[in-house]
Design a protein around this motif. Structure first.
Motif, short mmCIF file in Angstrom:
data_model
loop_
_atom_site.label_atom_id
_atom_site.label_comp_id
_atom_site.label_asym_id
_atom_site.label_seq_id
_atom_site.Cartn_x
_atom_site.Cartn_y
_atom_site.Cartn_z
N GLN A 159 0.87 -1.18 0.00
CA GLN A 159 0.00 0.00 0.00
C GLN A 159 0.90 1.22 0.00
N PHE A 160 0.53 2.23 -0.78
CA PHE A 160 1.13 3.54 -0.64
C PHE A 160 0.08 4.37 0.09
N ARG A 161 0.51 5.11 1.12
CA ARG A 161 -0.41 5.81 2.00
C ARG A 161 -0.01 7.28 2.13
N TYR A 207 -5.16 7.89 3.36
CA TYR A 207 -5.66 7.64 2.00
C TYR A 207 -4.68 6.68 1.35
N ILE A 208 -5.21 5.62 0.74
CA ILE A 208 -4.32 4.57 0.24
C ILE A 208 -4.60 4.18 -1.21
N LYS A 209 -3.62 3.51 -1.78
CA LYS A 209 -3.74 2.87 -3.08
C LYS A 209 -2.75 1.71 -3.08
N GLU A 261 -7.92 9.33 -6.65
CA GLU A 261 -8.30 7.91 -6.62
C GLU A 261 -7.88 7.24 -5.32
N MET A 262 -7.13 7.95 -4.49
CA MET A 262 -6.71 7.38 -3.20
C MET A 262 -7.88 7.48 -2.24
N TYR A 263 -8.20 6.37 -1.58
CA TYR A 263 -9.39 6.33 -0.74
C TYR A 263 -9.03 6.18 0.74
N PRO A 264 -9.91 6.68 1.62
CA PRO A 264 -9.61 6.69 3.06
C PRO A 264 -9.87 5.34 3.72
N GLN A 290 -12.23 0.45 4.66
CA GLN A 290 -12.51 1.65 3.89
C GLN A 290 -13.57 2.48 4.61
N LEU A 291 -13.34 3.77 4.69
CA LEU A 291 -14.26 4.68 5.37
C LEU A 291 -15.28 5.25 4.40
N ASP A 292 -16.43 5.61 4.93
CA ASP A 292 -17.49 6.23 4.14
C ASP A 292 -17.23 7.74 4.09
N MET A 293 -16.19 8.09 3.36
CA MET A 293 -15.76 9.48 3.19
C MET A 293 -15.32 9.64 1.75
N PRO A 294 -15.24 10.88 1.26
CA PRO A 294 -14.76 11.08 -0.12
C PRO A 294 -13.30 10.64 -0.27
N ASN A 295 -12.92 10.31 -1.50
CA ASN A 295 -11.52 10.06 -1.81
C ASN A 295 -10.74 11.34 -1.54
#
Length: 163
Positions: free
Chosen positions: A86-88, A99-101, A118-121, A127-132
């Motif tokens: 993972q890159f964070r 935020y990860i990918k 495109e990185m998501y929290p 995964q969190l219910d938040m915007p990327n």
């Protein structure tokens, strides 16, 4: 503004602000280390253990806030071992979530270019219910390995750059 270097390893780089965090913080037995090799590359190496509900190792770099305004991508040049990492990134180094990918390394040098949006929290692997990622700065980058299996790992890092 074409690019902003977050870290560029060389033979006189200091690894003082790079820190390894293993699952030992929660009782696990994984062990990672980070050092500068004779060629001036950062080397994240170790063993991921599943003992005691463990299973991850991370190396993170905290720094004074870097603005991401005007940038849409973050890239890093690495040489790996064929394993998935993972890159964070974190907006603030004391944020609980990152935020990860994911990316899969190869045994040769390659540059990965990730789109920030495109990185998501995530928090503790969920995964969190938040915007990327839609923030205006970062204070931390990290590499994490945790593939739900016991394994040795080695990831060499040359640079991390916003573009």
């Amino acid at each position: 503004m074409t690019s902003e270097i977050i870290f560029d390893f060389n033979k006189i780089s200091t690894t003082d602000n790079w820190k390894v965090v293993d699952d030992a913080v929660m009782g696990g037995k994984s062990s990672g280390s980070f050092f500068l090799d004779p060629n001036g590359k950062g080397v994240f190496v170790g063993y991921v253990s599943l003992e005691n509900n463990g299973g991850f190792s991370t190396v993170k770099y905290s720094f004074d806030r870097v603005s991401t305004k005007g940038f849409s991508k973050i890239s890093f040049k690495v040489k790996g071992d064929g394993k998935m990492y993972q890159f964070r990134i974190k907006r603030k180094s004391d944020d609980k979530y990152a935020y990860i990918k994911y990316f899969t390394s190869s045994e040769g040098w390659e540059t990965f270019q990730l789109t920030l949006s495109e990185m998501y929290p995530t928090y503790k692997g969920r995964q969190l219910d938040m915007p990327n990622y839609d923030q205006d700065g970062i204070e931390e980058v990290a590499f994490l390995i945790g593939n739900k299996k016991a394994e040795d790992f080695k990831l060499e890092i040359e640079s991390i750059v916003l573009s």
